[in-house]
Motif scaffolding. Structure first.
Motif, PDB file in Angstrom:
ATOM      1  N   VAL A  67     -60.438  53.551  40.987  1.00 11.29           N
ATOM      2  CA  VAL A  67     -61.589  53.402  41.871  1.00 11.29           C
ATOM      3  C   VAL A  67     -62.425  52.289  41.253  1.00 11.29           C
ATOM      4  CG1 VAL A  67     -63.585  54.517  42.934  1.00 11.29           C
ATOM      5  CG2 VAL A  67     -61.498  55.846  42.502  1.00 11.29           C
ATOM      6  N   ASP A  68     -62.289  51.095  41.812  1.00  8.77           N
ATOM      7  CA  ASP A  68     -62.910  49.902  41.241  1.00  8.77           C
ATOM      8  C   ASP A  68     -64.326  49.694  41.767  1.00  8.77           C
ATOM      9  OD1 ASP A  68     -59.797  48.046  41.396  1.00  8.77           O
ATOM     10  OD2 ASP A  68     -60.592  49.292  39.786  1.00  8.77           O
ATOM     11  N   GLY A  69     -65.261  49.468  40.858  1.00  8.15           N
ATOM     12  CA  GLY A  69     -66.638  49.183  41.226  1.00  8.15           C
ATOM     13  C   GLY A  69     -66.761  47.807  41.857  1.00  8.15           C
ATOM     14  N   CYS A  70     -67.577  47.702  42.885  1.00  5.79           N
ATOM     15  CA  CYS A  70     -67.686  46.450  43.642  1.00  5.79           C
ATOM     16  C   CYS A  70     -68.154  45.280  42.781  1.00  5.79           C
ATOM     17  CB  CYS A  70     -68.609  46.644  44.838  1.00  5.79           C
ATOM     18  SG  CYS A  70     -67.884  47.702  46.122  1.00  5.79           S
ATOM     19  N   PHE A  71     -69.183  45.445  41.984  1.00 10.02           N
ATOM     20  CA  PHE A  71     -69.673  44.327  41.168  1.00 10.02           C
ATOM     21  C   PHE A  71     -68.670  43.963  40.082  1.00 10.02           C
ATOM     22  CE2 PHE A  71     -71.744  42.618  37.397  1.00 10.02           C
ATOM     23  CZ  PHE A  71     -72.355  41.502  37.923  1.00 10.02           C
ATOM     24  N   TRP A  72     -68.223  44.942  39.337  1.00 15.23           N
ATOM     25  CA  TRP A  72     -67.406  44.683  38.155  1.00 15.23           C
ATOM     26  C   TRP A  72     -66.018  44.163  38.465  1.00 15.23           C
ATOM     27  CZ3 TRP A  72     -70.221  44.271  34.124  1.00 15.23           C
ATOM     28  CH2 TRP A  72     -71.368  45.038  34.005  1.00 15.23           C
ATOM     29  N   HIS A  73     -65.508  44.473  39.654  1.00 14.76           N
ATOM     30  CA  HIS A  73     -64.131  44.089  39.982  1.00 14.76           C
ATOM     31  C   HIS A  73     -64.047  43.075  41.114  1.00 14.76           C
ATOM     32  CE1 HIS A  73     -62.363  47.051  37.238  1.00 14.76           C
ATOM     33  NE2 HIS A  73     -63.456  47.733  37.513  1.00 14.76           N
ATOM     34  N   GLY A  74     -65.195  42.529  41.536  1.00 23.42           N
ATOM     35  CA  GLY A  74     -65.205  41.417  42.490  1.00 23.42           C
ATOM     36  C   GLY A  74     -64.848  41.775  43.914  1.00 23.42           C
ATOM     37  N   CYS A  75     -65.412  42.845  44.435  1.00 27.53           N
ATOM     38  CA  CYS A  75     -65.158  43.250  45.817  1.00 27.53           C
ATOM     39  C   CYS A  75     -65.475  42.097  46.771  1.00 27.53           C
ATOM     40  CB  CYS A  75     -66.021  44.456  46.168  1.00 27.53           C
ATOM     41  SG  CYS A  75     -66.022  44.891  47.907  1.00 27.53           S
ATOM     42  N   PRO A  76     -64.543  41.750  47.664  1.00 28.61           N
ATOM     43  CA  PRO A  76     -64.800  40.642  48.584  1.00 28.61           C
ATOM     44  C   PRO A  76     -65.888  40.955  49.614  1.00 28.61           C
ATOM     45  CG  PRO A  76     -62.691  41.670  49.079  1.00 28.61           C
ATOM     46  CD  PRO A  76     -63.202  42.307  47.819  1.00 28.61           C
ATOM     47  N   VAL A  77     -66.192  42.228  49.831  1.00 27.72           N
ATOM     48  CA  VAL A  77     -67.216  42.613  50.789  1.00 27.72           C
ATOM     49  C   VAL A  77     -68.604  42.654  50.141  1.00 27.72           C
ATOM     50  CG1 VAL A  77     -67.993  44.470  52.336  1.00 27.72           C
ATOM     51  CG2 VAL A  77     -65.558  43.938  52.132  1.00 27.72           C
ATOM     52  N   HIS A  78     -68.710  43.199  48.928  1.00 27.11           N
ATOM     53  CA  HIS A  78     -70.005  43.422  48.291  1.00 27.11           C
ATOM     54  C   HIS A  78     -70.270  42.565  47.061  1.00 27.11           C
ATOM     55  CE1 HIS A  78     -69.301  47.293  50.452  1.00 27.11           C
ATOM     56  NE2 HIS A  78     -70.479  46.944  50.906  1.00 27.11           N
ATOM     57  N   ARG A  79     -69.422  41.622  46.792  1.00 28.01           N
ATOM     58  CA  ARG A  79     -69.604  40.777  45.600  1.00 28.01           C
ATOM     59  C   ARG A  79     -70.914  40.000  45.711  1.00 28.01           C
ATOM     60  NH1 ARG A  79     -65.018  36.758  43.304  1.00 28.01           N
ATOM     61  NH2 ARG A  79     -65.702  36.913  41.164  1.00 28.01           N
TER      62      ARG A  79
END
Length: 168
Positions: A67-79
């Motif tokens: 379960v990857d965190g949006c900030f730490w793993h570069g989510c394309p939606v919430h980066r």
């Protein structure tokens, strides 16, 4: 504070409070999966010699769930781009993405099914997907479950329901 990555003592304290495990999204996913009667290992190394831990591990059927965190793993939606110390944080996130891809590659090479979800995804939808994969690998259509997982990039999930896009 002069040799720190933090721009202020307040930023440092805030960032040190971020958890590396047992985050709210991870706990919500674990509760939903547990409620379905599935049992798993938490924060475990799928391959003991590989210094990488998955959030949930089903060792007998070789499924590793992240379960990857949006900030730490570069989510394309919430980066988001950090305003302070941007070069440091962008390098950190890019390094995390490279490590995630390498982890997925190494686990798949060892015969593991790797499932990656963003922390913003609905925990019930994630649990449904995990349950479906577990059931398939436990005996129902085992060959199809393994083949399908090798054709999808689970690191680049969409923002809505759990969907997997074919890798190029």
């Amino acid at each position: 504070m002069e040799d720190s990555w933090a721009t202020t003592p307040a930023v440092r304290k805030s960032m040190q409070g971020n958890r590396s495990r047992d985050t709210k999204p991870e706990l919500a996913v674990r509760r939903a999966i547990h409620a379905r009667g599935l049992r798993y290992f938490v924060n475990s190394r799928p391959i003991p010699q590989l210094r990488r831990t998955a959030d949930l591990v089903f060792p007998r059927i070789k499924i590793a769930v992240f379960v990857d965190g949006c900030f730490w793993h570069g989510c394309p939606v919430h980066r988001t781009s950090p305003k302070a110390n941007a070069d440091f944080w962008l390098g950190k996130v890019e390094g995390n993405i490279r490590r995630d891809l390498d982890t997925t590659r190494q686990l798949r090479s060892a015969g593991w099914t790797v499932l990656r979800y963003w922390s913003h995804e609905d925990p019930e939808a994630v649990a449904d997907d995990v349950q479906h994969r577990v059931e398939r690998l436990r005996g129902k259509d085992k060959a199809a479950a393994g083949v399908a997982d090798h054709h999808f990039d689970h690191h680049r999930l969409s923002s809505g329901a759990v969907r997997h896009r074919p890798t190029p």
